[in-house]
Design a protein around this motif. Structure first.
Motif, PDB file in Angstrom:
ATOM      1  N   PHE A 163       0.829  -1.210   0.000  1.00 52.03           N
ATOM      2  CA  PHE A 163       0.000   0.000   0.000  1.00 52.03           C
ATOM      3  C   PHE A 163       0.864   1.261   0.000  1.00 52.03           C
ATOM      4  N   ARG A 164       0.654   2.109  -0.994  1.00 52.94           N
ATOM      5  CA  ARG A 164       1.364   3.387  -1.017  1.00 52.94           C
ATOM      6  C   ARG A 164       0.413   4.459  -1.517  1.00 52.94           C
ATOM      7  N   TYR A 165       0.395   5.601  -0.800  1.00 52.36           N
ATOM      8  CA  TYR A 165      -0.491   6.688  -1.192  1.00 52.36           C
ATOM      9  C   TYR A 165       0.191   7.489  -2.292  1.00 52.36           C
ATOM     10  N   GLU A 166       0.024   7.039  -3.546  1.00 53.53           N
ATOM     11  CA  GLU A 166       0.642   7.698  -4.696  1.00 53.53           C
ATOM     12  C   GLU A 166      -0.452   8.173  -5.639  1.00 53.53           C
ATOM     13  N   ARG A 167      -0.053   8.923  -6.670  1.00 61.04           N
ATOM     14  CA  ARG A 167      -1.036   9.354  -7.661  1.00 61.04           C
ATOM     15  C   ARG A 167      -1.280   8.205  -8.632  1.00 61.04           C
ATOM     16  N   ALA A 227      -1.573   4.453 -15.035  1.00 61.44           N
ATOM     17  CA  ALA A 227      -1.331   3.103 -15.551  1.00 61.44           C
ATOM     18  C   ALA A 227      -0.081   2.531 -14.895  1.00 61.44           C
ATOM     19  N   GLY A 228      -0.187   1.339 -14.317  1.00 60.69           N
ATOM     20  CA  GLY A 228       0.981   0.724 -13.684  1.00 60.69           C
ATOM     21  C   GLY A 228       1.327   1.320 -12.330  1.00 60.69           C
ATOM     22  N   ARG A 229       0.469   2.158 -11.788  1.00 59.30           N
ATOM     23  CA  ARG A 229       0.724   2.737 -10.458  1.00 59.30           C
ATOM     24  C   ARG A 229      -0.590   2.806  -9.685  1.00 59.30           C
ATOM     25  N   GLN A 230      -0.681   2.086  -8.609  1.00 61.72           N
ATOM     26  CA  GLN A 230      -1.912   2.038  -7.818  1.00 61.72           C
ATOM     27  C   GLN A 230      -1.580   2.300  -6.352  1.00 61.72           C
ATOM     28  N   ARG A 231      -2.633   2.440  -5.551  1.00 62.74           N
ATOM     29  CA  ARG A 231      -2.408   2.643  -4.112  1.00 62.74           C
ATOM     30  C   ARG A 231      -2.367   1.306  -3.384  1.00 62.74           C
ATOM     31  N   GLN A 232      -3.187   0.362  -3.800  1.00 58.91           N
ATOM     32  CA  GLN A 232      -2.943  -1.023  -3.403  1.00 58.91           C
ATOM     33  C   GLN A 232      -2.419  -1.728  -4.643  1.00 58.91           C
ATOM     34  N   PHE A 233      -1.209  -2.230  -4.556  1.00 59.02           N
ATOM     35  CA  PHE A 233      -0.634  -2.969  -5.680  1.00 59.02           C
ATOM     36  C   PHE A 233      -0.034  -4.248  -5.114  1.00 59.02           C
ATOM     37  N   HIS A 234       0.518  -5.087  -5.991  1.00 62.17           N
ATOM     38  CA  HIS A 234       0.979  -6.406  -5.521  1.00 62.17           C
ATOM     39  C   HIS A 234       2.410  -6.659  -5.946  1.00 62.17           C
ATOM     40  N   GLN A 235       3.160  -7.246  -5.074  1.00 63.83           N
ATOM     41  CA  GLN A 235       4.546  -7.592  -5.399  1.00 63.83           C
ATOM     42  C   GLN A 235       4.789  -9.075  -5.196  1.00 63.83           C
ATOM     43  N   ILE A 236       5.727  -9.591  -6.001  1.00 63.59           N
ATOM     44  CA  ILE A 236       6.352 -10.874  -5.700  1.00 63.59           C
ATOM     45  C   ILE A 236       7.807 -10.533  -5.435  1.00 63.59           C
ATOM     46  N   ALA A 278       8.144   2.217 -16.264  1.00 60.66           N
ATOM     47  CA  ALA A 278       8.834   1.171 -17.021  1.00 60.66           C
ATOM     48  C   ALA A 278       9.458   0.082 -16.158  1.00 60.66           C
ATOM     49  N   THR A 279       9.617   0.332 -14.862  1.00 63.03           N
ATOM     50  CA  THR A 279      10.354  -0.641 -14.051  1.00 63.03           C
ATOM     51  C   THR A 279       9.444  -1.768 -13.578  1.00 63.03           C
ATOM     52  N   VAL A 280       9.786  -2.988 -13.984  1.00 61.73           N
ATOM     53  CA  VAL A 280       8.996  -4.148 -13.572  1.00 61.73           C
ATOM     54  C   VAL A 280       9.538  -4.699 -12.260  1.00 61.73           C
ATOM     55  N   CYS A 281      10.873  -4.682 -12.126  1.00 57.41           N
ATOM     56  CA  CYS A 281      11.502  -5.347 -10.990  1.00 57.41           C
ATOM     57  C   CYS A 281      12.674  -4.501 -10.501  1.00 57.41           C
ATOM     58  N   LEU A 311       9.185  -7.585  -7.662  1.00 58.33           N
ATOM     59  CA  LEU A 311       8.600  -7.175  -8.938  1.00 58.33           C
ATOM     60  C   LEU A 311       7.130  -6.846  -8.758  1.00 58.33           C
ATOM     61  N   GLY A 312       6.671  -5.886  -9.551  1.00 58.88           N
ATOM     62  CA  GLY A 312       5.291  -5.421  -9.457  1.00 58.88           C
ATOM     63  C   GLY A 312       4.389  -6.267 -10.339  1.00 58.88           C
ATOM     64  N   MET A 313       3.390  -6.912  -9.716  1.00 57.52           N
ATOM     65  CA  MET A 313       2.497  -7.803 -10.472  1.00 57.52           C
ATOM     66  C   MET A 313       1.696  -7.052 -11.535  1.00 57.52           C
ATOM     67  N   GLU A 314       1.176  -5.867 -11.187  1.00 61.47           N
ATOM     68  CA  GLU A 314       0.339  -5.156 -12.164  1.00 61.47           C
ATOM     69  C   GLU A 314       1.146  -4.840 -13.420  1.00 61.47           C
ATOM     70  N   ARG A 315       2.374  -4.378 -13.214  1.00 57.38           N
ATOM     71  CA  ARG A 315       3.218  -4.059 -14.383  1.00 57.38           C
ATOM     72  C   ARG A 315       3.619  -5.334 -15.112  1.00 57.38           C
ATOM     73  N   LEU A 316       3.877  -6.383 -14.368  1.00 53.88           N
ATOM     74  CA  LEU A 316       4.222  -7.651 -15.011  1.00 53.88           C
ATOM     75  C   LEU A 316       3.080  -8.124 -15.905  1.00 53.88           C
TER      76      LEU A 316
HETATM   77  P1  ATP Z   1       8.764   3.589  -8.960  1.00 56.80           P
HETATM   78  O1  ATP Z   1      10.049   4.313  -9.245  1.00 56.80           O
HETATM   79  O2  ATP Z   1       8.050   3.114 -10.192  1.00 56.80           O
HETATM   80  O3  ATP Z   1       7.886   4.327  -7.994  1.00 56.80           O
HETATM   81  P2  ATP Z   1       9.843   2.121  -6.750  1.00 56.80           P
HETATM   82  O4  ATP Z   1      11.301   2.347  -6.826  1.00 56.80           O
HETATM   83  O5  ATP Z   1       9.046   2.925  -5.807  1.00 56.80           O
HETATM   84  O6  ATP Z   1       9.204   2.233  -8.221  1.00 56.80           O
HETATM   85  P3  ATP Z   1      10.138  -0.461  -5.499  1.00 56.80           P
HETATM   86  O7  ATP Z   1       9.873   0.042  -4.153  1.00 56.80           O
HETATM   87  O8  ATP Z   1      11.523  -0.821  -5.896  1.00 56.80           O
HETATM   88  O9  ATP Z   1       9.542   0.590  -6.563  1.00 56.80           O
HETATM   89  O10 ATP Z   1       9.151  -1.678  -5.814  1.00 56.80           O
HETATM   90  C1  ATP Z   1       9.448  -2.713  -6.755  1.00 56.80           C
HETATM   91  C2  ATP Z   1       8.423  -2.777  -7.870  1.00 56.80           C
HETATM   92  O11 ATP Z   1       7.095  -2.698  -7.373  1.00 56.80           O
HETATM   93  C3  ATP Z   1       8.501  -1.647  -8.866  1.00 56.80           C
HETATM   94  O12 ATP Z   1       9.515  -1.869  -9.805  1.00 56.80           O
HETATM   95  C4  ATP Z   1       7.127  -1.690  -9.500  1.00 56.80           C
HETATM   96  O13 ATP Z   1       7.059  -2.719 -10.494  1.00 56.80           O
HETATM   97  C5  ATP Z   1       6.254  -2.074  -8.343  1.00 56.80           C
HETATM   98  N1  ATP Z   1       5.594  -0.879  -7.773  1.00 56.80           N
HETATM   99  C6  ATP Z   1       6.092   0.028  -6.906  1.00 56.80           C
HETATM  100  N2  ATP Z   1       5.169   0.949  -6.591  1.00 56.80           N
HETATM  101  C7  ATP Z   1       4.044   0.620  -7.274  1.00 56.80           C
HETATM  102  C8  ATP Z   1       2.727   1.183  -7.364  1.00 56.80           C
HETATM  103  N3  ATP Z   1       2.373   2.246  -6.679  1.00 56.80           N
HETATM  104  N4  ATP Z   1       1.824   0.559  -8.176  1.00 56.80           N
HETATM  105  C9  ATP Z   1       2.158  -0.536  -8.888  1.00 56.80           C
HETATM  106  N5  ATP Z   1       3.377  -1.112  -8.836  1.00 56.80           N
HETATM  107  C10 ATP Z   1       4.311  -0.549  -8.040  1.00 56.80           C
END
Ligand code: ATP
Ligand code: MG
Length: 430
Positions: free
Chosen positions: A111-115, A118-127, A278-281, A305-310
């Motif tokens: 969970f991160r309070y971000e804007r 696409a590819g950026r959410q407030r609840q997102f998923h990581q592996i 652009a960053t997946v992992c 790695l971010g599941m949504e972006r993956l």
């Molecule tokens: P970004 O620069 O994109 O904010 P980050 O450096 O904050 O990434 P990490 O903390 O390294 O990201 O998290 C690893 C991965 O988790 C990221 O590469 C991305 O794929 C995913 N991730 C991070 N924040 C988010 C988010 N708010 N929504 C979706 N995926 C996310």
């Protein structure tokens, strides 16, 4: 009454998408098992202090993005914004490190309070994986290969591995002083965010997305020049290891993690198919973190790695290469059989048949509309089923059903309804 909505940046995962997620998770689970990584699950809610100490108050994540609140017992709690701090806490709490190095992986919501975009959410998923107690340059190579090979097994194309070394903490201290000195003479040219970071987290300025700041930084002293001979040698060993495994990479001297407990290897895997996010992992070595959280000094490395972006790159890869692995994963959920049925006797027989076929491991859609056969056939095609089984009252009366392949050419044929063994054999033959 107005319609209830989920919170901004909080996304529902519906069945169709979830089938893809589960296919990806299944590949990941097996991949980690092969490499001796065991799964760990930690609570979504932790003390706020864990993340202040484990991520650092000077980071955007802790400074601006955390979901923190007082619980009913007046403790400050935070929904986890990432996995590493929790995994290290759990390892320390359960004394896992006294049993030697730990190879752990996790998957779940962050969970991160971000804007949101696409590819950026407030609840997102990581592996993610964490290898606690890993010291050698070879372990860096193994962990990076673990990420690279997972993405390859999933059939994700167009990836680039970016690599940097942050050196030891002494290297960084020296570099930080040199960078701050250089930037202070040019501070009016910096964007306001970077100006603020000059005193809180100067290394993070290297990572600025501001165009003017980026241009200015072209001439700044680089971390590579500040590495001690030992750090440089270590970095070279990592590069050689990757080359030996034929994993291509690009050196990126701007790739940093802002905090002192990060050291040596830092890396990101990016995709040209993702646009701005652009960053997946992302991952790296965090030799100082375990001590920072109260354990004995223990080297460690991990990535997330971010599941949504993956999933976004997986779907893009499936489109580019319809015969590839990504396409196979995306399509993994298509039904084997669609039962077209109509009439009182037929619909009862169709239900029994569906139950039987499911019991034999086939994925079966039983149409329950009672509409005309033509309409049901259209639906069968739309669902992408491999076979249509047709059962009307005429067929049921005769104790038969009709069988038609939908994805390949082939004649319709009749088969006895009670000869289930023959039927299953045919359905599984395609
Ligand atoms: P970004 O620069 O994109 O904010 P980050 O450096 O904050 O990434 P990490 O903390 O390294 O990201 O998290 C690893 C991965 O988790 C990221 O590469 C991305 O794929 C995913 N991730 C991070 N924040 C988010 C988010 N708010 N929504 C979706 N995926 C996310
Ligand atoms: Mg971020």
């Amino acid at each position: 009454m107005s319609q209830l909505q989920s919170l901004r940046g909080m996304v529902d995962l519906l069945p169709e998408a979830l089938q893809r997620w589960q296919a990806v998770e299944a590949v990941a689970r097996e991949h980690f098992q092969r490499s001796g990584f065991g799964e760990i699950r930690t609570p979504l809610l932790e003390t706020t202090d864990l993340f202040c100490r484990g991520i650092g108050a000077a980071t955007d994540v802790v400074g601006k993005e955390m979901y923190s609140f007082q619980d009913r017992g007046d403790r400050s709690c935070t929904l986890r914004p990432e996995g590493t701090a929790s995994v290290v806490r759990a390892a320390l709490q359960h004394g896992l490190l006294s049993q030697g190095a730990q190879k752990l992986w996790y998957a779940g919501p962050m969970f991160r309070y971000e804007r949101p975009q696409a590819g950026r959410q407030r609840q997102f998923h990581q592996i993610g994986v964490e290898w606690l107690g890993a010291e050698s340059a070879r372990s860096d190579v193994e962990v990076i290969a673990l990420a690279w090979d997972l993405l390859a097994r999933l059939g994700v194309g167009g990836l680039e591995l970016e690599l940097n070394s942050l050196g030891s903490s002494e290297d960084r201290q020296a570099y930080r002083a040199a960078l701050v000195h250089w930037l202070e003479q040019r501070s009016e040219a910096l964007d306001p965010d970077s100006q603020a970071r000059l005193s809180t987290n100067p290394l993070r300025i290297l990572d600025s997305k501001n165009k003017d700041t980026q241009a200015l930084l072209k001439d700044a002293p680089t971390l590579a020049d500040a590495l001690s001979p030992e750090s440089r040698q270590r970095f070279e060993a990592v590069q050689q290891g990757l080359t030996a495994l034929e994993i291509p990479f690009r050196l990126n001297p701007r790739l940093v993690r802002g905090l002192d407990y990060y050291s040596h290897t830092a890396f990101e895997i990016t995709s040209d198919r993702l646009g701005a996010q652009a960053t997946v992992c992302g991952g790296g070595r965090y030799d100082g973190l375990i001590a920072q959280l109260g354990g004995a000094t223990t080297p460690a490395i991990g990535w997330a790695l971010g599941m949504e972006r993956l999933l976004l790159v997986l779907e893009a890869s499936a489109e580019v290469d319809p015969e590839g692995r990504a396409a196979g994963l995306v399509a993994a959920s298509l039904p084997d059989v669609f039962i077209v049925n109509r009439g009182v006797q037929a619909s009862a027989a169709a239900l029994a048949l569906a139950r039987d076929l499911r019991g034999n491991g086939l994925v079966v859609v039983l149409d329950d509309s009672g509409s005309a056969f033509g309409k049901q056939f259209k639906r069968a095609h739309r669902r992408g089923a491999r076979w249509a089984l047709v059962l009307g009252d005429d067929e049921a009366e005769r104790g038969e059903l009709r069988l038609k392949p939908l994805q390949q050419s082939g004649e319709e044929r009749c088969i006895r309804l009670d000869d289930r063994e023959a039927l299953v054999a045919i359905l599984k033959s395609l």
